[in-house]
Design a protein around this motif. Structure first.
Motif, short mmCIF file in Angstrom:
data_model
loop_
_atom_site.label_atom_id
_atom_site.label_comp_id
_atom_site.label_asym_id
_atom_site.label_seq_id
_atom_site.Cartn_x
_atom_site.Cartn_y
_atom_site.Cartn_z
N ASN A 62 0.82 -1.21 0.00
CA ASN A 62 0.00 0.00 0.00
C ASN A 62 0.86 1.26 0.00
O ASN A 62 0.49 2.28 -0.59
CB ASN A 62 -0.94 0.00 1.21
N GLN A 63 2.02 1.18 0.67
CA GLN A 63 2.94 2.31 0.65
C GLN A 63 3.51 2.52 -0.74
O GLN A 63 3.73 3.66 -1.15
CB GLN A 63 4.08 2.09 1.65
N PHE A 64 3.75 1.42 -1.45
CA PHE A 64 4.24 1.54 -2.83
C PHE A 64 3.24 2.33 -3.66
O PHE A 64 3.62 3.23 -4.43
CB PHE A 64 4.46 0.15 -3.43
N ARG A 66 0.99 4.52 -2.61
CA ARG A 66 0.93 5.91 -2.18
C ARG A 66 2.14 6.70 -2.64
O ARG A 66 2.03 7.86 -3.04
CB ARG A 66 0.80 5.98 -0.65
N ARG A 67 3.30 6.09 -2.62
CA ARG A 67 4.50 6.81 -3.01
C ARG A 67 4.61 6.95 -4.52
O ARG A 67 5.10 7.96 -5.02
CB ARG A 67 5.72 6.12 -2.40
N PHE A 68 4.16 5.94 -5.23
CA PHE A 68 4.11 6.04 -6.69
C PHE A 68 3.23 7.22 -7.11
O PHE A 68 3.52 7.91 -8.09
CB PHE A 68 3.58 4.73 -7.27
N ASN A 69 2.16 7.43 -6.37
CA ASN A 69 1.21 8.50 -6.70
C ASN A 69 1.52 9.83 -6.01
O ASN A 69 0.82 10.81 -6.25
CB ASN A 69 -0.21 8.08 -6.30
N ALA A 70 2.54 9.85 -5.13
CA ALA A 70 2.84 11.04 -4.30
C ALA A 70 1.64 11.36 -3.41
O ALA A 70 1.06 12.44 -3.46
CB ALA A 70 3.22 12.24 -5.15
N GLU A 71 1.28 10.38 -2.59
CA GLU A 71 0.18 10.55 -1.64
C GLU A 71 0.65 10.33 -0.21
O GLU A 71 -0.16 10.13 0.70
CB GLU A 71 -0.95 9.57 -1.98
#
Length: 280
Positions: A43-45, A47-52
């Motif tokens: 889930n962190q992947f 969020r970070r891929f999307n800059a969230e």
């Protein structure tokens, strides 16, 4: 087979070693490993891929926040979401992918609840008393007001020998006038022949998932453990990438992009899927 082999060559030929790139300067993320090492959950992947999510993972960004889906931030983040130690992805291919997903006019994001991504679960079962490897392919689907993981396909070498359909002159067949005999020759075809799959249509494909569930319900197959998990993504335009988990010393660890390839048409996508599903 030729199309699959060609695609495999294309993917393999695009693989080269990529070294870690430092990102410095005021307000920039420094690739000292703290960001990549903290990507401990898939889930962190997302969020970070999307800059969230902030670099330290302590702050979630939402629609309306200044840094939510921020393009400059995404460029830096996506750079750090690659396996830089063992994945052999060319720098040019990596950069082309980053430029594509962070394009100013048409940025691409990942969506946990959208189709075109799935999990590959390498597991161990006992089949008729013997430990054996079984691969489960799982997808997210909507269920009521929520979502659930479901088994979509199964790959198991133990089923393959039962469906080794012969071709050409070696393939047994039912005579085109069999209907005139009331199809009584089915007795010989199905009971006195050890390859009943020979009498199926050209487009027949065995349903391993149904067989798998039947063997479980019959008590012949029992779950033991999971050896590993990886994820396959087709959500980003004409691209395919694989995400794997790396537990190793150093900073470049966690859930990272381990394979990347361009997919120019549906035919190539189908070839990749067949390769993943082990349907050669």
């Amino acid at each position: 087979m030729k199309k699959l082999s060609l695609l495999a060559i294309i993917i393999i030929s695009s693989i080269q070693f990529v070294s870690g790139q430092g990102l410095g300067g005021p307000g920039q993320i420094k690739d000292d490993g703290r960001f990549a090492a903290s990507t401990k959950q898939l889930n962190q992947f997302f969020r970070r891929f999307n800059a969230e999510e902030s670099e330290d993972g302590m702050t979630r960004y939402h629609n309306g926040d200044e840094l939510y889906h921020n393009r400059d931030l995404r460029i830096k983040y996506v750079n750090l979401l690659f396996d830089n130690e063992t994945a052999n992805i060319t720098k040019s291919l990596k950069q082309e992918f980053i430029d594509y997903v962070t394009a100013e006019n048409y940025p691409q994001y990942l969506n946990f609840h959208r189709e075109d991504w799935f999990a590959e679960v390498s597991s161990v079962f006992t089949f008729k008393g013997k430990r054996t490897n079984v691969t489960l392919f799982m997808e997210i689907q909507q269920e009521g007001l929520g979502f659930e993981w479901v088994i979509k396909k199964v790959a198991f070498d133990g089923f393959k020998p039962y469906f080794d359909k012969k071709e050409g002159k070696e393939k047994p067949f039912l005579h085109p006038l069999s209907h005139e005999l009331g199809f009584m020759n089915l007795r010989k075809a199905l009971q006195e022949n050890d390859t009943p799959e020979s009498y199926t249509s050209d487009d027949y494909k065995p349903d391993y998932l149904t067989l798998f569930l039947y063997e479980i319900k019959s008590g012949n197959m029992k779950f033991e453990t999971v050896n590993g998990v990886k994820f396959h993504f087709f959500q980003i335009g004409n691209w395919y990438f694989e995400v794997s988990q790396f537990n190793r010393p150093g900073f470049n660890t966690g859930w990272l992009i381990s394979n990347l390839a361009k997919v120019v048409n549906e035919e190539e996508k189908e070839a990749i899927l067949n390769y993943i599903y082990d349907q050669k």
